[in-house]
Write a protein that holds these residues in place. Structure first.
Motif, PDB file in Angstrom:
ATOM      1  N   LEU A  38      -8.081   3.610   2.967  1.00 25.50           N
ATOM      2  CA  LEU A  38      -7.700   2.538   3.884  1.00 25.50           C
ATOM      3  C   LEU A  38      -7.469   3.070   5.296  1.00 25.50           C
ATOM      4  O   LEU A  38      -7.974   2.501   6.269  1.00 25.50           O
ATOM      5  CB  LEU A  38      -6.438   1.836   3.370  1.00 25.50           C
ATOM      6  CG  LEU A  38      -5.845   0.760   4.285  1.00 25.50           C
ATOM      7  CD1 LEU A  38      -6.845  -0.365   4.518  1.00 25.50           C
ATOM      8  CD2 LEU A  38      -4.551   0.211   3.700  1.00 25.50           C
ATOM      9  N   ILE A  39      -6.711   4.175   5.415  1.00 26.45           N
ATOM     10  CA  ILE A  39      -6.410   4.727   6.743  1.00 26.45           C
ATOM     11  C   ILE A  39      -7.689   5.157   7.439  1.00 26.45           C
ATOM     12  O   ILE A  39      -7.912   4.864   8.622  1.00 26.45           O
ATOM     13  CB  ILE A  39      -5.421   5.910   6.634  1.00 26.45           C
ATOM     14  CG1 ILE A  39      -4.106   5.455   6.005  1.00 26.45           C
ATOM     15  CG2 ILE A  39      -5.177   6.515   8.016  1.00 26.45           C
ATOM     16  CD1 ILE A  39      -3.395   4.376   6.788  1.00 26.45           C
ATOM     17  N   SER A  40      -8.566   5.855   6.695  1.00 27.40           N
ATOM     18  CA  SER A  40      -9.840   6.269   7.285  1.00 27.40           C
ATOM     19  C   SER A  40     -10.695   5.067   7.643  1.00 27.40           C
ATOM     20  O   SER A  40     -11.410   5.083   8.647  1.00 27.40           O
ATOM     21  CB  SER A  40     -10.596   7.187   6.307  1.00 27.40           C
ATOM     22  OG  SER A  40      -9.940   8.421   6.162  1.00 27.40           O
ATOM     23  N   GLY A  41     -10.625   4.007   6.831  1.00 26.14           N
ATOM     24  CA  GLY A  41     -11.380   2.791   7.132  1.00 26.14           C
ATOM     25  C   GLY A  41     -10.914   2.143   8.426  1.00 26.14           C
ATOM     26  O   GLY A  41     -11.726   1.735   9.265  1.00 26.14           O
ATOM     27  N   ILE A  42      -9.594   2.049   8.614  1.00 25.87           N
ATOM     28  CA  ILE A  42      -9.049   1.501   9.859  1.00 25.87           C
ATOM     29  C   ILE A  42      -9.447   2.382  11.038  1.00 25.87           C
ATOM     30  O   ILE A  42      -9.839   1.892  12.105  1.00 25.87           O
ATOM     31  CB  ILE A  42      -7.516   1.384   9.776  1.00 25.87           C
ATOM     32  CG1 ILE A  42      -7.118   0.345   8.712  1.00 25.87           C
ATOM     33  CG2 ILE A  42      -6.924   0.994  11.131  1.00 25.87           C
ATOM     34  CD1 ILE A  42      -5.636   0.315   8.405  1.00 25.87           C
ATOM     35  N   CYS A  43      -9.393   3.702  10.828  1.00 24.02           N
ATOM     36  CA  CYS A  43      -9.760   4.629  11.903  1.00 24.02           C
ATOM     37  C   CYS A  43     -11.240   4.518  12.253  1.00 24.02           C
ATOM     38  O   CYS A  43     -11.615   4.673  13.421  1.00 24.02           O
ATOM     39  CB  CYS A  43      -9.422   6.062  11.493  1.00 24.02           C
ATOM     40  SG  CYS A  43      -7.662   6.439  11.525  1.00 24.02           S
ATOM     41  N   ILE A  44     -12.082   4.252  11.250  1.00 22.52           N
ATOM     42  CA  ILE A  44     -13.509   4.074  11.534  1.00 22.52           C
ATOM     43  C   ILE A  44     -13.712   2.831  12.396  1.00 22.52           C
ATOM     44  O   ILE A  44     -14.475   2.847  13.369  1.00 22.52           O
ATOM     45  CB  ILE A  44     -14.317   3.989  10.225  1.00 22.52           C
ATOM     46  CG1 ILE A  44     -14.420   5.381   9.586  1.00 22.52           C
ATOM     47  CG2 ILE A  44     -15.720   3.428  10.482  1.00 22.52           C
ATOM     48  CD1 ILE A  44     -15.052   5.381   8.223  1.00 22.52           C
ATOM     49  N   ILE A  45     -13.039   1.735  12.069  1.00 25.61           N
ATOM     50  CA  ILE A  45     -13.162   0.511  12.864  1.00 25.61           C
ATOM     51  C   ILE A  45     -12.631   0.740  14.279  1.00 25.61           C
ATOM     52  O   ILE A  45     -13.340   0.525  15.271  1.00 25.61           O
ATOM     53  CB  ILE A  45     -12.408  -0.650  12.199  1.00 25.61           C
ATOM     54  CG1 ILE A  45     -13.093  -1.074  10.898  1.00 25.61           C
ATOM     55  CG2 ILE A  45     -12.332  -1.850  13.147  1.00 25.61           C
ATOM     56  CD1 ILE A  45     -12.380  -2.175  10.151  1.00 25.61           C
ATOM     57  N   ASN A 257      -9.435  -2.682   0.179  1.00 26.64           N
ATOM     58  CA  ASN A 257      -9.364  -1.934   1.436  1.00 26.64           C
ATOM     59  C   ASN A 257     -10.285  -2.469   2.526  1.00 26.64           C
ATOM     60  O   ASN A 257      -9.977  -2.343   3.714  1.00 26.64           O
ATOM     61  CB  ASN A 257      -9.680  -0.455   1.181  1.00 26.64           C
ATOM     62  CG  ASN A 257      -8.548   0.247   0.462  1.00 26.64           C
ATOM     63  OD1 ASN A 257      -7.411  -0.197   0.492  1.00 26.64           O
ATOM     64  ND2 ASN A 257      -8.858   1.340  -0.214  1.00 26.64           N
ATOM     65  N   LEU A 258     -11.416  -3.073   2.153  1.00 27.18           N
ATOM     66  CA  LEU A 258     -12.316  -3.605   3.173  1.00 27.18           C
ATOM     67  C   LEU A 258     -11.657  -4.720   3.984  1.00 27.18           C
ATOM     68  O   LEU A 258     -11.586  -4.632   5.214  1.00 27.18           O
ATOM     69  CB  LEU A 258     -13.627  -4.074   2.537  1.00 27.18           C
ATOM     70  CG  LEU A 258     -14.637  -4.720   3.496  1.00 27.18           C
ATOM     71  CD1 LEU A 258     -15.065  -3.738   4.571  1.00 27.18           C
ATOM     72  CD2 LEU A 258     -15.854  -5.235   2.732  1.00 27.18           C
ATOM     73  N   PRO A 259     -11.159  -5.776   3.340  1.00 26.80           N
ATOM     74  CA  PRO A 259     -10.519  -6.832   4.154  1.00 26.80           C
ATOM     75  C   PRO A 259      -9.257  -6.356   4.854  1.00 26.80           C
ATOM     76  O   PRO A 259      -8.989  -6.766   5.993  1.00 26.80           O
ATOM     77  CB  PRO A 259     -10.200  -7.926   3.122  1.00 26.80           C
ATOM     78  CG  PRO A 259     -10.210  -7.239   1.796  1.00 26.80           C
ATOM     79  CD  PRO A 259     -11.216  -6.146   1.909  1.00 26.80           C
ATOM     80  N   LEU A 260      -8.480  -5.471   4.217  1.00 29.14           N
ATOM     81  CA  LEU A 260      -7.268  -4.975   4.863  1.00 29.14           C
ATOM     82  C   LEU A 260      -7.589  -4.197   6.127  1.00 29.14           C
ATOM     83  O   LEU A 260      -6.950  -4.377   7.169  1.00 29.14           O
ATOM     84  CB  LEU A 260      -6.486  -4.081   3.894  1.00 29.14           C
ATOM     85  CG  LEU A 260      -5.504  -4.772   2.937  1.00 29.14           C
ATOM     86  CD1 LEU A 260      -4.853  -3.749   2.017  1.00 29.14           C
ATOM     87  CD2 LEU A 260      -4.464  -5.557   3.697  1.00 29.14           C
ATOM     88  N   ALA A 261      -8.592  -3.324   6.046  1.00 24.12           N
ATOM     89  CA  ALA A 261      -8.979  -2.526   7.210  1.00 24.12           C
ATOM     90  C   ALA A 261      -9.461  -3.419   8.346  1.00 24.12           C
ATOM     91  O   ALA A 261      -9.163  -3.178   9.519  1.00 24.12           O
ATOM     92  CB  ALA A 261     -10.061  -1.517   6.820  1.00 24.12           C
ATOM     93  N   ILE A 262     -10.209  -4.475   8.007  1.00 24.55           N
ATOM     94  CA  ILE A 262     -10.715  -5.399   9.024  1.00 24.55           C
ATOM     95  C   ILE A 262      -9.571  -6.197   9.650  1.00 24.55           C
ATOM     96  O   ILE A 262      -9.467  -6.317  10.882  1.00 24.55           O
ATOM     97  CB  ILE A 262     -11.754  -6.350   8.403  1.00 24.55           C
ATOM     98  CG1 ILE A 262     -13.035  -5.583   8.074  1.00 24.55           C
ATOM     99  CG2 ILE A 262     -12.069  -7.517   9.340  1.00 24.55           C
ATOM    100  CD1 ILE A 262     -14.045  -6.375   7.275  1.00 24.55           C
ATOM    101  N   ILE A 263      -8.690  -6.742   8.797  1.00 28.10           N
ATOM    102  CA  ILE A 263      -7.599  -7.593   9.280  1.00 28.10           C
ATOM    103  C   ILE A 263      -6.636  -6.806  10.171  1.00 28.10           C
ATOM    104  O   ILE A 263      -6.077  -7.336  11.129  1.00 28.10           O
ATOM    105  CB  ILE A 263      -6.848  -8.229   8.086  1.00 28.10           C
ATOM    106  CG1 ILE A 263      -7.749  -9.256   7.392  1.00 28.10           C
ATOM    107  CG2 ILE A 263      -5.555  -8.887   8.536  1.00 28.10           C
ATOM    108  CD1 ILE A 263      -7.219  -9.742   6.060  1.00 28.10           C
ATOM    109  N   ILE A 264      -6.457  -5.515   9.869  1.00 25.19           N
ATOM    110  CA  ILE A 264      -5.577  -4.684  10.687  1.00 25.19           C
ATOM    111  C   ILE A 264      -6.302  -4.169  11.922  1.00 25.19           C
ATOM    112  O   ILE A 264      -5.766  -4.187  13.035  1.00 25.19           O
ATOM    113  CB  ILE A 264      -5.029  -3.500   9.852  1.00 25.19           C
ATOM    114  CG1 ILE A 264      -4.139  -4.011   8.720  1.00 25.19           C
ATOM    115  CG2 ILE A 264      -4.246  -2.531  10.746  1.00 25.19           C
ATOM    116  CD1 ILE A 264      -3.743  -2.950   7.715  1.00 25.19           C
ATOM    117  N   GLY A 265      -7.536  -3.707  11.736  1.00 27.36           N
ATOM    118  CA  GLY A 265      -8.249  -3.005  12.800  1.00 27.36           C
ATOM    119  C   GLY A 265      -8.672  -3.878  13.968  1.00 27.36           C
ATOM    120  O   GLY A 265      -8.420  -3.542  15.134  1.00 27.36           O
ATOM    121  N   ILE A 266      -9.315  -5.024  13.698  1.00 25.47           N
ATOM    122  CA  ILE A 266      -9.873  -5.842  14.782  1.00 25.47           C
ATOM    123  C   ILE A 266      -8.793  -6.468  15.665  1.00 25.47           C
ATOM    124  O   ILE A 266      -8.868  -6.374  16.896  1.00 25.47           O
ATOM    125  CB  ILE A 266     -10.808  -6.932  14.220  1.00 25.47           C
ATOM    126  CG1 ILE A 266     -11.920  -6.300  13.380  1.00 25.47           C
ATOM    127  CG2 ILE A 266     -11.421  -7.743  15.361  1.00 25.47           C
ATOM    128  CD1 ILE A 266     -12.802  -5.348  14.132  1.00 25.47           C
TER     129      ILE A 266
END
Length: 493
Positions: A38-45, A257-266
């Protein structure tokens, strides 16, 4: 036990530990690992979105709308559009858990031709040109420190950009974890400069530097075409909001993790962009911002002197981090297109030792280096946005189509139907508005290039013409041995 009795009846030797070890090795599959959390996913976004855009686009957005008020509204609207689009892709990504972003979604919803045209346009133009533009921006900021008072020679910028591309390609080819660690580091570094600019802006506002926000709509030039071009430049800074969908197969627990990373990142990126633009306007009038050769550097010179050198250094970190994220995700698009037979099969091969799609990443790097030779960033951004929003609109219209044609598919996330409808309507506006307001042959050329992919699709993909394989097979064989790669899902010997 039954298996042992059968072996004895047939006169075969009993199974041994070595036999079991050999069988387990034979059934071991070569495929991409799920190493991205999840953390890496948010960092990628965040790392992919916050790159060169926020440091070059503010001037272009302001130039198209002419005033502070409309400029800030455009930045907020771009964030809302990116968030709505990412929610649509969250549904698609958890419904179709394949890497490659829009490619598998178009394949599933609208068929192979739109999917091929997307991969054709993305692989040859969109992804490598975006990769090249980011690395050119990095090269400009780095080389500027060595040429104070004058523009760096174009050859120096291009060579430095090519070196950055080759370094990033090497890192991403060696290890998924190494690329993730690099991404996390540069994301942390770029957030430092983002925080410095935002905090400085808040302090200046608290001190009463609000004069540039008085009559903020005075002098605005709002038209159908100017708004769309402002959106193009704003959305370029947000480009990357869909990048996590390109690596769904490598994401741990993608349904969560996909929707969480998107909802946090964008939304995090949206808030940062609005606050950064407000910070710029606390120290620069609209005229001064338009005349600035580098907005962030001018801001640093006025606010952080004598520590102004921090700004170009961390802007360089920001751009190289965005380039790394772009390479990481775009390489997976090349990989998936090769796996589906829409590109050379070699591009779908995976490194035996590293378990990375090395051929796809190397191909992306080679094409990106070619794009560093010419350079007109603003024009490239306009035509990039024109082409990419054609396919964003098609992809999200595919979501609407599948609501009726594939009702039985599991949808861990299901957005209200009004969201994809709204995004499709905005996509149509963004594609048609510049053409209606200011017709340009370049838009026609861009459209013709997209459809020129049919010249390759019809004979080689649809009719499966075989003679080309006689040429590519020996080349593929030698490159496979050179790079030590095998087809994805191939059983180890």
């Amino acid at each position: 036990m039954d298996e042992e009795i059968t072996r004895k009846r047939k006169g075969e030797a009993p199974r041994t530990a070595d036999d079991e070890s050999t069988e387990s090795k034979e059934t071991e599959v070569v495929k991409l690992r799920q190493d991205v959390g999840l953390i890496s996913g948010i960092c990628i976004i965040v790392g992919t979105v916050i790159g060169s855009g926020i440091f070059i686009s503010p001037k272009s957005v302001l130039l198209n709308v002419g005033a502070v008020g409309p400029c800030l509204i455009i930045w907020a609207a771009c964030g809302v559009l990116s968030t709505l689009g990412s929610l649509c892709l969250a549904e698609l990504g958890t419904m179709i858990t394949k890497s490659g972003g829009e490619y598998p979604y178009l394949m599933e919803a609208l068929g192979p031709i739109p999917a091929f045209l997307f991969s054709w346009t993305s692989l040859i133009v969109l992804k490598p040109s975006s990769f090249a533009i980011i690395c050119l921006s990095f090269a400009e900021y780095v080389s500027a420190a060595f040429y104070p008072g004058c523009d760096p020679p174009p050859a120096v910028i291009k060579c430095l950009a090519a070196a950055a591309i080759m370094t990033i390609v090497l890192v991403n080819s060696l290890s998924v974890k190494l690329a993730s660690y690099v991404q996390n580091f540069f994301t942390a570094a770029k957030m430092i400069i983002v925080i410095i600019i935002i905090v400085s802006g808040i302090v200046l506002l608290a001190q009463g530097n609000t004069q540039n926000f008085n009559n903020s709509f005075e002098g605005a030039k709002v038209s159908v075409g100017s708004i769309s071009l402002a959106f193009y430049n704003g959305l370029w800074a947000y480009d990357g909001w869909n990048q996590l969908n390109y690596i769904t197969e490598e994401l741990k627990n993608p349904y969560k993790n996909l929707p969480l990373a998107i909802i946090i990142g964008i939304p995090l990126v949206t808030v940062c962009y609005i606050l950064i633009n407000i910070a710029y306007f606390t120290v620069m009038t609209p005229t001064e911002l338009l005349q600035s050769p580098a907005v962030a550097v001018t801001f640093g010179d006025r606010v952080l002197y004598p520590a102004a050198w921090i700004v170009p250094l961390f802007v360089a970190f920001s751009t190289i981090g965005a380039a790394n994220g772009s390479c990481f995700t775009a390489g997976r698009l090349v990989y998936v297109a090769g796996r589906e037979g829409h590109m050379l099969k070699l591009l779908s091969y995976v490194s035996i030792k590293r378990l990375t799609p090395a051929p796809a990443i190397i191909f992306l790097g080679i094409v990106a280096i070619i794009y560093t030779i010419p350079a007109d960033i603003n024009t490239l951004i306009n035509y990039f946005s024109f082409a990419v929003w054609i396919f964003y609109g098609l992809t999200i219209s595919g979501l609407i189509v599948m609501r009726f044609t594939k009702k039985d598919l599991k949808r861990p996330i299901k957005v209200p139907i009004v969201i994809p409808v709204l995004v499709v309507l905005v996509s149509i506006y963004l594609v048609l508005a510049p053409i209606i307001d200011s017709p340009d042959w370049a838009y026609l050329y861009c459209t013709l290039f997209i459809f020129s992919g049919l010249v390759f699709y019809i004979p080689f993909i649809h009719f499966k013409v075989r003679w080309a394989q006689k040429i590519t097979k020996p080349i593929t064989k030698h490159l496979q041995m050179l790079m030590e790669v095998v087809p994805s899902e191939k059983v180890k010997e």
